[in-house]
Scaffold this active site. Sequence first.
Site, short mmCIF file in Angstrom:
data_model
loop_
_atom_site.label_atom_id
_atom_site.label_comp_id
_atom_site.label_asym_id
_atom_site.label_seq_id
_atom_site.Cartn_x
_atom_site.Cartn_y
_atom_site.Cartn_z
N GLU A 147 59.66 44.01 12.41
CA GLU A 147 60.48 43.02 13.14
C GLU A 147 59.65 41.82 13.60
OE1 GLU A 147 61.99 44.95 16.69
OE2 GLU A 147 59.98 45.37 17.45
N MET A 172 60.98 48.57 13.62
CA MET A 172 60.48 48.09 14.92
C MET A 172 58.96 48.06 14.95
SD MET A 172 62.95 49.76 17.77
CE MET A 172 64.49 49.01 18.24
N GLY A 173 58.40 47.78 16.10
CA GLY A 173 56.95 47.80 16.24
C GLY A 173 56.39 46.63 17.03
N ARG A 174 57.26 45.72 17.42
CA ARG A 174 56.86 44.52 18.16
C ARG A 174 55.78 43.74 17.40
NH1 ARG A 174 59.10 44.03 23.08
NH2 ARG A 174 59.21 46.16 23.77
N ILE A 205 56.75 53.96 20.57
CA ILE A 205 56.85 54.12 19.12
C ILE A 205 56.00 53.08 18.40
CG2 ILE A 205 59.19 55.12 19.17
CD1 ILE A 205 60.14 52.33 18.04
N ASP A 206 55.66 51.99 19.11
CA ASP A 206 54.97 50.87 18.46
C ASP A 206 53.49 51.18 18.17
OD1 ASP A 206 57.36 49.56 18.88
OD2 ASP A 206 56.67 48.56 20.70
N ARG A 242 68.62 46.81 -7.21
CA ARG A 242 68.63 45.81 -6.14
C ARG A 242 67.28 45.70 -5.46
NH1 ARG A 242 74.29 47.71 -3.39
NH2 ARG A 242 75.59 46.07 -4.28
N HIS A 284 67.34 51.27 16.77
CA HIS A 284 67.03 52.32 17.75
C HIS A 284 67.09 53.73 17.19
CE1 HIS A 284 67.59 48.79 20.22
NE2 HIS A 284 66.86 49.41 21.13
O1 F6P Z 1 58.61 48.85 22.41
C1 F6P Z 1 59.50 49.70 21.77
C2 F6P Z 1 60.60 48.90 21.11
O2 F6P Z 1 61.48 49.81 20.47
C3 F6P Z 1 60.14 47.83 20.14
O3 F6P Z 1 59.74 48.34 18.91
C4 F6P Z 1 61.35 46.94 20.10
O4 F6P Z 1 60.99 45.61 19.80
C5 F6P Z 1 61.89 47.02 21.51
O5 F6P Z 1 61.35 48.19 22.08
C6 F6P Z 1 63.38 47.06 21.60
O6 F6P Z 1 63.73 47.03 22.94
P1 F6P Z 1 65.22 47.23 23.49
O7 F6P Z 1 65.48 48.71 23.51
O8 F6P Z 1 65.19 46.65 24.84
O9 F6P Z 1 66.14 46.54 22.55
#
Ligand code: F6P
Length: 365
Positions: free
Chosen positions: A238, A185-187, A142-143, A178, A289
Amino acid sequence: MKKRCLVVTGGGDCPGLNAVIRAIVKRASAESDWDIIGSRNAFNGVLLDPMEIIELDQSTVAGIHVRGGTILGTTNKGGPFAWPIQDNDGNWSEVDRSAEMLRKLEFLNVKAVINIGGDGSQMISQKLFDMGCNIIGVPKTIDNDLGVTNITFGFPTAVEVATDAVDKLVTTAESHNRILILEVMGRNAGWIALHSAVAGGAEVCLIPEIKYDINMVKERIDSRIQNSRGFVNIVISEGAKSINGEQQFQENPEFGHHNARLGGAGIQLMHELQTAGVDTDIRVTILGHLQRGGKPIAYDRILATQFGVKAFEMVLDKDFGNMAALCDGKLVSVPISDAIEKYNYVDLNSDLIKTARDIDICFGD
Ligand code: F6P
């Protein structure tokens, strides 16, 4: 005896994995000398005793392209090069079982492996290829952070989920006047944040590629609140951090995770804004997730299907050590080594960044 092609899904799951598996099986069914099998939970199914191997045929994969997750299961722990073992005192360590695994593949009459995974999984593919394994990669995450390919499947669905979240947060932000922060996500790549901020119409978008200055973010909030509307929507990756700050991580007590677990950037931003003097109510949503679960959107199903067919054709062509990819709209084969070497950061000179700036999205710089 028929030749066997082993299919593996490794690392974090994402929408579209089942569509790849189905496409491989469907394409292979036209070849009378090949059978497709799958290993449960990445390569762990081969390494376990007894092995956990699944026969994949047309009936096993019927209709699975619409389902999220992976029928094979997956894991981002363990694997052939770092198999966790626990000693009598309860201490964990890792052992390299790659040579043993290749012997097991020979025993199973596996003549080719298709490894569907992101950068961590493709690093394993490259190491196995260097040891003589006939392996093909399929890019998944997904990243969207894998190099060379223009896109990885799973990313479009994650953007859809994140955009839907922005849309919903906009209405509640507006009702309450607000500041609503959405952490996605996305690392270390800001793709999901950038795309959902543009699609959802957020005022602020903070990504890992641009360290933000909290004063610039505050300035943007102040001008919006004073001059027009009383609410602000912020999308933050993130992996984002301020010019003076650090990335935020979560504890990960389980042994065997090789990637540090990001999380907390949204809360950190809220504290920074409050310290900087922002007194409008702030709420933080962590999408987590939800971005990885559920059924793939049509584009992901199509892309995943194309990658599956291409990967099996690469097996037939003995195009090993390479990964299926989409480059300039064409399905191609690229070296796995190139894909893992070039991390796909958001290009700060790209048209999309320009568009975002032109519609007044603030990146905190
Ligand atoms: O690499 C996909 C990802 O969903 C990232 O975006 C996220 O940082 C990581 O995996 C989360 O991993 P886990 O499922 O181990 O918490």
